[in-house]
Scaffold this motif. Structure first.
Motif, PDB file in Angstrom:
ATOM      1  N   ASP A 104      31.480  37.463  29.120  1.00 15.43           N
ATOM      2  CA  ASP A 104      32.234  37.870  30.085  1.00 15.43           C
ATOM      3  C   ASP A 104      31.645  37.291  31.557  1.00 15.43           C
ATOM      4  O   ASP A 104      32.609  36.710  32.513  1.00 15.43           O
ATOM      5  CB  ASP A 104      32.226  39.454  30.406  1.00 15.43           C
ATOM      6  CG  ASP A 104      32.842  40.184  29.316  1.00 15.43           C
ATOM      7  OD1 ASP A 104      33.675  39.529  28.732  1.00 15.43           O
ATOM      8  OD2 ASP A 104      32.383  41.068  28.994  1.00 15.43           O
ATOM      9  N   LYS A 105      30.676  37.020  31.783  1.00 14.38           N
ATOM     10  CA  LYS A 105      29.947  36.359  33.070  1.00 14.38           C
ATOM     11  C   LYS A 105      30.344  35.098  33.157  1.00 14.38           C
ATOM     12  O   LYS A 105      30.945  34.553  34.243  1.00 14.38           O
ATOM     13  CB  LYS A 105      28.452  36.650  33.124  1.00 14.38           C
ATOM     14  CG  LYS A 105      27.955  38.165  33.615  1.00 14.38           C
ATOM     15  CD  LYS A 105      26.481  38.063  33.454  1.00 14.38           C
ATOM     16  CE  LYS A 105      26.167  39.727  33.592  1.00 14.38           C
ATOM     17  NZ  LYS A 105      24.768  39.696  33.615  1.00 14.38           N
ATOM     18  N   LEU A 154      32.849  33.390  31.711  1.00 13.14           N
ATOM     19  CA  LEU A 154      34.317  33.586  31.811  1.00 13.14           C
ATOM     20  C   LEU A 154      34.732  33.831  33.319  1.00 13.14           C
ATOM     21  O   LEU A 154      35.592  33.280  33.970  1.00 13.14           O
ATOM     22  CB  LEU A 154      35.200  34.280  30.614  1.00 13.14           C
ATOM     23  CG  LEU A 154      36.736  34.237  30.823  1.00 13.14           C
ATOM     24  CD1 LEU A 154      37.323  32.611  30.641  1.00 13.14           C
ATOM     25  CD2 LEU A 154      37.237  34.971  29.729  1.00 13.14           C
ATOM     26  N   ARG A 155      34.215  35.019  33.799  1.00 18.46           N
ATOM     27  CA  ARG A 155      34.478  35.463  34.944  1.00 18.46           C
ATOM     28  C   ARG A 155      34.042  34.113  36.089  1.00 18.46           C
ATOM     29  O   ARG A 155      34.782  33.774  36.822  1.00 18.46           O
ATOM     30  CB  ARG A 155      33.760  36.327  35.222  1.00 18.46           C
ATOM     31  CG  ARG A 155      34.336  37.424  36.237  1.00 18.46           C
ATOM     32  CD  ARG A 155      34.066  38.965  36.371  1.00 18.46           C
ATOM     33  NE  ARG A 155      32.536  39.146  36.279  1.00 18.46           N
ATOM     34  CZ  ARG A 155      31.910  39.773  35.075  1.00 18.46           C
ATOM     35  NH1 ARG A 155      32.898  40.238  34.346  1.00 18.46           N
ATOM     36  NH2 ARG A 155      30.947  39.919  34.778  1.00 18.46           N
ATOM     37  N   LYS A 156      32.773  33.536  36.132  1.00 21.05           N
ATOM     38  CA  LYS A 156      32.696  32.424  36.799  1.00 21.05           C
ATOM     39  C   LYS A 156      33.548  31.337  36.782  1.00 21.05           C
ATOM     40  O   LYS A 156      34.009  30.634  37.744  1.00 21.05           O
ATOM     41  CB  LYS A 156      31.360  32.119  36.598  1.00 21.05           C
ATOM     42  CG  LYS A 156      30.626  31.199  37.497  1.00 21.05           C
ATOM     43  CD  LYS A 156      30.448  31.853  39.060  1.00 21.05           C
ATOM     44  CE  LYS A 156      29.643  30.921  39.896  1.00 21.05           C
ATOM     45  NZ  LYS A 156      29.758  31.201  41.204  1.00 21.05           N
ATOM     46  N   SER A 157      33.780  30.993  35.621  1.00 26.02           N
ATOM     47  CA  SER A 157      34.556  29.762  35.248  1.00 26.02           C
ATOM     48  C   SER A 157      36.030  30.093  35.712  1.00 26.02           C
ATOM     49  O   SER A 157      36.945  29.165  36.464  1.00 26.02           O
ATOM     50  CB  SER A 157      35.028  29.739  33.599  1.00 26.02           C
ATOM     51  OG  SER A 157      33.542  29.412  33.042  1.00 26.02           O
ATOM     52  N   LEU A 158      36.752  31.236  35.689  1.00 26.48           N
ATOM     53  CA  LEU A 158      38.005  31.665  36.336  1.00 26.48           C
ATOM     54  C   LEU A 158      37.832  31.587  37.821  1.00 26.48           C
ATOM     55  O   LEU A 158      38.961  31.027  38.428  1.00 26.48           O
ATOM     56  CB  LEU A 158      38.236  33.065  35.980  1.00 26.48           C
ATOM     57  CG  LEU A 158      38.754  33.238  34.447  1.00 26.48           C
ATOM     58  CD1 LEU A 158      38.885  34.650  33.997  1.00 26.48           C
ATOM     59  CD2 LEU A 158      39.903  32.300  33.997  1.00 26.48           C
ATOM     60  N   ASN A 159      36.850  31.983  38.330  1.00 34.22           N
ATOM     61  CA  ASN A 159      36.424  31.726  39.953  1.00 34.22           C
ATOM     62  C   ASN A 159      36.640  30.488  40.427  1.00 34.22           C
ATOM     63  O   ASN A 159      36.784  29.959  41.405  1.00 34.22           O
ATOM     64  CB  ASN A 159      35.371  32.382  40.126  1.00 34.22           C
ATOM     65  CG  ASN A 159      35.365  34.112  40.205  1.00 34.22           C
ATOM     66  OD1 ASN A 159      36.420  34.582  40.272  1.00 34.22           O
ATOM     67  ND2 ASN A 159      34.494  34.508  40.226  1.00 34.22           N
ATOM     68  N   GLU A 185      46.084  36.498  28.679  1.00 36.91           N
ATOM     69  CA  GLU A 185      45.577  37.802  28.720  1.00 36.91           C
ATOM     70  C   GLU A 185      45.028  38.317  27.366  1.00 36.91           C
ATOM     71  O   GLU A 185      43.677  38.962  27.265  1.00 36.91           O
ATOM     72  CB  GLU A 185      46.556  38.822  29.301  1.00 36.91           C
ATOM     73  CG  GLU A 185      46.959  38.678  30.999  1.00 36.91           C
ATOM     74  CD  GLU A 185      45.649  38.682  31.744  1.00 36.91           C
ATOM     75  OE1 GLU A 185      44.816  39.414  31.642  1.00 36.91           O
ATOM     76  OE2 GLU A 185      45.660  37.762  32.606  1.00 36.91           O
ATOM     77  N   ILE A 192      41.692  36.485  26.930  1.00 34.25           N
ATOM     78  CA  ILE A 192      40.678  36.938  27.652  1.00 34.25           C
ATOM     79  C   ILE A 192      40.074  38.488  27.184  1.00 34.25           C
ATOM     80  O   ILE A 192      38.881  38.358  27.019  1.00 34.25           O
ATOM     81  CB  ILE A 192      40.984  36.949  29.284  1.00 34.25           C
ATOM     82  CG1 ILE A 192      41.439  35.537  29.783  1.00 34.25           C
ATOM     83  CG2 ILE A 192      40.122  37.797  30.012  1.00 34.25           C
ATOM     84  CD1 ILE A 192      42.010  35.562  31.033  1.00 34.25           C
ATOM     85  N   ALA A 216      36.573  39.291  25.690  1.00 33.08           N
ATOM     86  CA  ALA A 216      35.695  40.669  26.230  1.00 33.08           C
ATOM     87  C   ALA A 216      35.315  41.348  24.890  1.00 33.08           C
ATOM     88  O   ALA A 216      34.143  42.029  24.746  1.00 33.08           O
ATOM     89  CB  ALA A 216      36.670  41.596  27.007  1.00 33.08           C
TER      90      ALA A 216
END
Length: 166
Positions: free
Chosen positions: A84-85, A87-92, A103, A106, A110
């Protein structure tokens, strides 16, 4: 003034992480082919399959993050083994410009991360697990592998030039 990088920091390029992801993906692919020859269900993965694909996805995402300037320390301490971390950073950092994740994909990552980040795929507990579709997770790993190949190669060239590694 330019900060001196450790030898380890210099040697772990985006390509090194990417290649690790490819190797783990290929292990699962070969294992699945062997399982299918022995009559195992094609739509089902065992804990080892999910763990290896989780690690493969982790390495692909970390390759992207490393290629965007994250240090090994940041990858270890801030991201760790948390999909999750990562992917979140990669999306940012706009990974979607290289690979579009739906979706559903993703959400599946998760769900996988609920077990992966807590080492429940390495050390399974007795009981029921609600794992995402094996084919969907396999497809996500394949999509990341195919989409990040050129990126990891290019960023590694830049990385080596910056760190005088030729």
């Amino acid at each position: 003034m330019c900060e001196q990088l450790s030898e380890e920091e210099k040697r772990v390029s985006p390509r090194v992480l990417y290649r690790g992801g490819v190797q783990l993906y290929n292990v699962v692919k070969l294992k699945r082919e062997a399982d299918n020859r022995t009559g195992a269900r094609e739509d089902f993965g065992d804990f080892l399959d999910y763990f290896l694909l989780g690690r493969s996805i982790e390495l692909f995402l970390k390759s992207f993050l490393r290629g965007n300037g994250l240090s090994l320390d940041e990858l270890r301490r801030k991201i760790s083994h948390d999909l999750d971390k990562a992917l979140r950073k990669s999306l940012n950092l706009e990974i979607q410009r290289l690979v579009f994740l739906t979706e559903e994909e993703i959400a599946s990552l998760a769900l996988l991360n609920r077990y992966y980040s807590k080492k429940r795929l390495e050390y399974p507990l007795v009981g029921m697990y609600k794992l995402p579709s094996f084919h969907l997770i396999f497809g996500i790993a394949e999509k990341l592998m195919n989409s990040l190949n050129e990126f990891s190669e290019q960023r590694t060239k830049e990385f080596r030039q910056q760190n005088s590694l030729g």
